[in-house]
Design an enzyme around this catalytic site. Structure first.
Site, PDB file in Angstrom:
ATOM      1  N   PRO A   1      15.480 -13.632  19.360  1.00 46.17           N
ATOM      2  CG  PRO A   1      14.470 -14.427  21.297  1.00 46.17           C
ATOM      3  CD  PRO A   1      15.496 -13.440  20.813  1.00 46.17           C
ATOM      4  CD  GLU A   2       7.944 -14.637  15.352  1.00 47.82           C
ATOM      5  OE1 GLU A   2       7.925 -15.661  16.083  1.00 47.82           O
ATOM      6  OE2 GLU A   2       7.080 -14.404  14.500  1.00 47.82           O
TER       7      GLU A   2
END
Lengths: 305, 305, 305, 305, 305, 305
Positions: E41-42
């Site tokens: 993820p980010e």
């Protein structure tokens, strides 16, 4: 087949009455000989005081010159004046068209004009657009409102005076109005004038008729300095009137020897012979490249409303 | 005091190489005689197939006429083609200006053009704006982008081809560009041509130099129908090249008898003698009445970007 | 005197390798027979799945139709892809020009293109500007950057695909580039196609050569629904390839009966025979009335710098 | 369902009155048969003097040729002239549209025009933009101001004369004006004409109706050289009038054997059948690539204000 | 048929080493399960300190907030720093592609970036172009030089981080680079995220894979105020990772309940199924109406040379 | 608080009068219920002949298909035609805004358009920029000149038709014009449509209202092949109209079961709620990286002056 009389004669300088009498004489003669139109030279009425300088040099005008101008001024005529009515009557009586060069006076300015008369009355006038050399000291300039071509029984007629014939754009405006008989009253008596007339006929595919004055020093009043200096028989303007057909053929050859009246007769439908391969306002024009706009509005520096 | 050579000669029809050799011969001769500019007639390269009709009548083109056209097409030259480079080199070698009528080919269309070369190289071209009569079936029309007046060491030069000389508006555009030496390559051999040249000199107050072809039937290939019909010695175009000064004086009289090269020499500063009393793009114009707009943009029906 | 081979044959649908083998066979045959250029029909590589509808009706696309499209997509080729290199090599080996219709893939979109190869290598391409009817659901549109006319040893060549031949402005752009051999790969097998080809030849004064597919239902893979439905011998596209000269004369008559290779040979200089009286980008144009601007810039909705 | 009469007949050359009588005869016949529009061929009034060359070769025009031209010139009609009023009255009396080719005269130039009349009066005209071959020596060029499509009770009508039909940009301008009935008066009697008409119908998705003259040598006056040479029964123009539907289907097949009047009737709403897959001024155009600008301003080299 | 692992997990906040260990764990697991690419993820490295406000209100930054930022700053990594080399080695060892969100530090500014590694080494990065809301107080903006699409063995891959997915022009730039696997690392855990992912897949006709953090309050260090306030089990980011095919079909449904690793596998050639009827950078674009220019030059306020 | 009525209904196919009656019925009902704007689906007038293929396969159009197209063509309306005036009057009488999908006819091409009427009169139109799949065979493409956002009493309104909603650059142009109520008439009845509408609302921070047709096979005339095949009760388009707020919240849930009219009411000032953290044409844009140029000039392949 219009028959046209070309008067090659001279003004009686500073003598309006005598000049008018001379006009009458030639009109009568032309009518008797069956002409439907008679063309007189440039400023036949009013006159072209050849060799005169009105006392003008750079920076000076003499009192004597001014007096000479006053005399000239007084021998000019007005568009709707007495002399013009005489001419109108004459055209009616003789059932002829008269096209004549005059010195026109309006208010304080003189103009080198051509007046047109039909048997039905006064048609209108053309004023020279650009006087040449010393003429600029005695005549004003015409404007775009007096550049007519008249649709008459004789044909479509208009005029270019003397060196207006060297103004390509003025000629174009006449061609554009479908001029058929191009009338060139003049006082230009050079040899080369015929060349110019032939070229215009070829260029415009029209009949060209030119009337030049034949003027001797005796035209001046007997008390006039120039007459005293040159005697009576000096030729001031030697003529050279001529007529040309639309293919450049000479119908009337110049005569440089005398006052005379000459006749020419032609078939207007022969214009088509020439339009076949040249029509500078039709198939031989390039409107995509050349756009000539002609302003025919009268121009006066002061208008009122 | 530019000295100008006027070539009065004829194309070797349908033989580009032989014609180029002839060009070289005359350029060499002109240079040896001290000329600074040599003028050739209209379509000297490519040729003017006088009396030919390319098999064209109303509604028909014959296969033979098409073949004749193809032959003509193949003898045309291109602006930057091989023959043009030969002429450019020649002008440089002989230190002379060459102004020459050519049949120019661009893509599928021919044009009646004049190519200009200075000793420094190719200057540019003028394309005839309006072909005359049957010419319209073999040449396209030029546009406003090829109406140059070049400022050269010899003077300001430009050209009007054959009957373009009867287009008043084109002449005005040349006067407006201050043309001094007005070059008129032509194939018009009528008597009246000289009248036209004199009138243009007078009107434009410029020197006018005209070169006309002298062409005999032997110019056609020996197998050509017109040569068979007329033999070798029929004169198809009889010359008449001439030169005129700005007051209409004839500097070179026409010669209607032979192929020849003529010379004229004059002083450009004499143009002022004439501008004194006539300058149709200056003091003798009426911009308030006449407005001529000239569109010099190239015109192509298809453009790409 | 270029000799041109016209291949009237059909794609092996969804079988790129077999189709390439067929290309090779015809190129070899053409070269052996002395052809300098061989023209293949529209989308010969990639194919024209006639009668297929890709499962498309108003508002629906079926999964099966999408799969058919994917198959079609995978049989397309790329401009600089492997198959293009094969064609390039072939042109070099056989010393022949190959002009061939292909389904071109760029990123996610297919185009109906023509690839041009000379013996020296790949020349470039033309992409169909406007697909017709259902083609609009499978091919994108080309832009102005791929409308070439190539100057080759065979002559100036360019192409218009199928109904692009009904786009007057596209044709004008080709004429303007001096096309000499107008190549029209197509799948249009109507009778009236020959009329169209003759009219274009007349209008453009060029040689027109058209190659149409000859395609039977057996061109589809054996498992394909259309083949199952129509058997092996139904004619889907019946040919009609032809060639016409610049005066509209038919050089190769259509043959609607078979796969075949036809030859035509002509003299490019005969174009002049036709340009004599019609040159729609030269003397027969009216740039003062009609101005066609062609935008040849590549158009992509996203550019990067 | 407009019904259209196509007159395939010939001018009585150099006899305007007899020609007008012939016009009347055919208009009456067409009206009696229920036609709503009658189309006459190119220059039916004024005539197409086939095989005549007006004495023109390269560099020469003979006096006889000029006389022939004059005769031709005098048989032309003017837009608002006497003959035009006769036609206007005839259209009103017979409640029919008349579309007729004429030689139009304006000032010194002739034009190949089509005059349009509705039962309500004169509608306007189209002037041929580019005469072909020798026509360029007798007719001038029209400009963008006379390229109408008229919205009439019969449908949207416009015309392209003879080889104007080979001008793609002119055709585009007509399509852009939503022409429905494309009228093609002509004197082109080649076999290939039908191909051209079919292609235009397909390209423009309109009905195309073409009327060609049927002209025998007896159409010339009995004293005319061409009649003397060819007798009375030589066929100069053999007809070939035709009509085509928007999908290229032939409605009226050419008849090359006789003077005749033919009829066609169709449903304008069928144009939609063709627009479905081709509309070169709509969904089948590429305005991002091709921009055609049409200049519809009248062009005259001289304008006045 | 690339197989992709989607890591839905959370950073160990302010503990770079522990986070890297977690990365290794998931990479190993993914590799063991046959994945060719693993997406994190980010800001998986560096972390997304949810609910933290860094002591920032309008007009104030507290000393405590500044200290928190310092701690965050020190847990960021550099493009070519130690941690990056660790990741590079890992990708090589496990023969896998790693695409991972990181907080990148360059000089004094942090960026929200995605680093790309192939088994062959570091490929490059993408920096978020526009941080959202409070992110603007801790991260700078990327520029056009870090918007790559890499052509890898897995397919063409690129990424858009969190709300970059709402930037139409950035998405267009990715489509234009022929992205096939669109990677969307995020911390957006709204229900509507799946709608957005489906719409992008449909719009771009690509596979979309999104990895969202699953983060509990225990991710904060035990001494952190937020952890004290919320305890260990408050869910800060709830996941919702997903995958979608080019026709909008959901391949991996969101799971909002746990840390997890999910797998998806697909056939890139299925992209053609979607491109058939939509290709926003190909047949479904309007370059004549919309022109998007993307500036990919690096932007630095100071450059040296 | 504008109240908007969403008509989920179907065209009476090929029966313009009955369809107009249906329009009137729904407008009246909407007005009675206090709606200020009523939105109809895509091509409600003219119709969406679902499942029809107009006889089109690759390379063929059948005569029956062409006839179907003609029928379709005749049921289209013109921008300023009779039906448009009826709608204008209706909007005035009921004091309501009408936004309605129509098949628009201009000359020979159809367009998928949306016409906008306010109580004060006709406002303008939007033409679909890119038809999808088979639509490309029946509709042309709009251009940049018909992409309006109107500032009305209800709010700023504009529209995107069906798959235009997948054109990021078109959406950007609407956001840039400050659209507040984004109207999406459609015939797309997939489940995923709601996802798309929510994403657009989120991306554009505007209210999104979508009206989809509900169409049964009985909409076809009773003699139509599709009706015969499918009976009266087959659902061709199942609706799914919806409305979404600027944060992606669903205001009107899709109903896939029936013809219906739905209402929604909202506060335009709530747009600010969303613009706080996303404004893709304001603070959330990167003009230094992305430059979108929109060409709003009308594009016609032929222009006249």
């Amino acid at each position: 087949m219009p028959k046209i009389a070309i008067v090659q004669a001279g003004t009686v300088l500073y003598d309006k009455a005598a000049t008018l009498a001379k006009v009458k004489k030639y009109v009568d003669e032309a009518a008797e000989n069956g002409a439907e139109l008679v063309l007189f030279p440039e400023v036949f009425i009013g006159g072209y005081p050849k060799w005169n300088n009105f006392g003008i040099t750079m920076g000076t005008r003499t009192p004597e010159g001014r007096k000479e101008f006053k005399r000239y001024f007084e021998n000019a005529i007005e568009e709707h004046g007495e002399e013009s009515k005489v001419l109108e009557a004459l055209a009616g009586q003789q059932n002829i068209h008269i096209v004549i060069g005059v010195v026109e006076r309006e208010a304080g300015t003189l103009y080198c004009s051509v007046f047109f008369y039909s048997p039905e009355g006064y048609l209108g006038k053309h004023r020279k657009l650009l006087p040449t050399a010393l003429e600029r000291c005695v005549w004003g300039q015409g404007d775009g409102s007096t550049m007519p071509v008249f649709d008459t029984k004789v044909g479509n007629i208009g005029s270019a005076i003397c060196w207006e014939n060297y103004m390509p754009l003025y000629r174009m405006s006449l061609y554009n109005k479908e001029i058929q008989i191009y009338l060139a009253p003049t006082v230009d008596d050079r040899d080369v004038w015929l060349s110019t007339m032939r070229t215009i006929a070829l260029e415009g595919r029209c009949f060209v008729v030119s009337a030049c004055q034949f003027l001797k020093s005796s035209a001046y009043p007997s008390d006039h300095a120039l007459r005293k200096e040159h005697g009576d028989d000096t030729i001031l303007i030697r003529g050279g009137s001529c007529a040309v057909d639309p293919l450049g053929g000479v119908l009337v050859e110049p005569d440089f020897s005398q006052e005379t009246i000459r006749y020419t007769e032609f078939d207007l439908s022969d214009i088509a012979l020439g339009k076949m391969d040249l029509d500078v306002v039709g198939h031989y024009s390039r409107p995509d490249v050349f756009q000539l706009n002609v302003n025919e509005k009268p121009m006066s520096t002061v208008t009122r409303n």
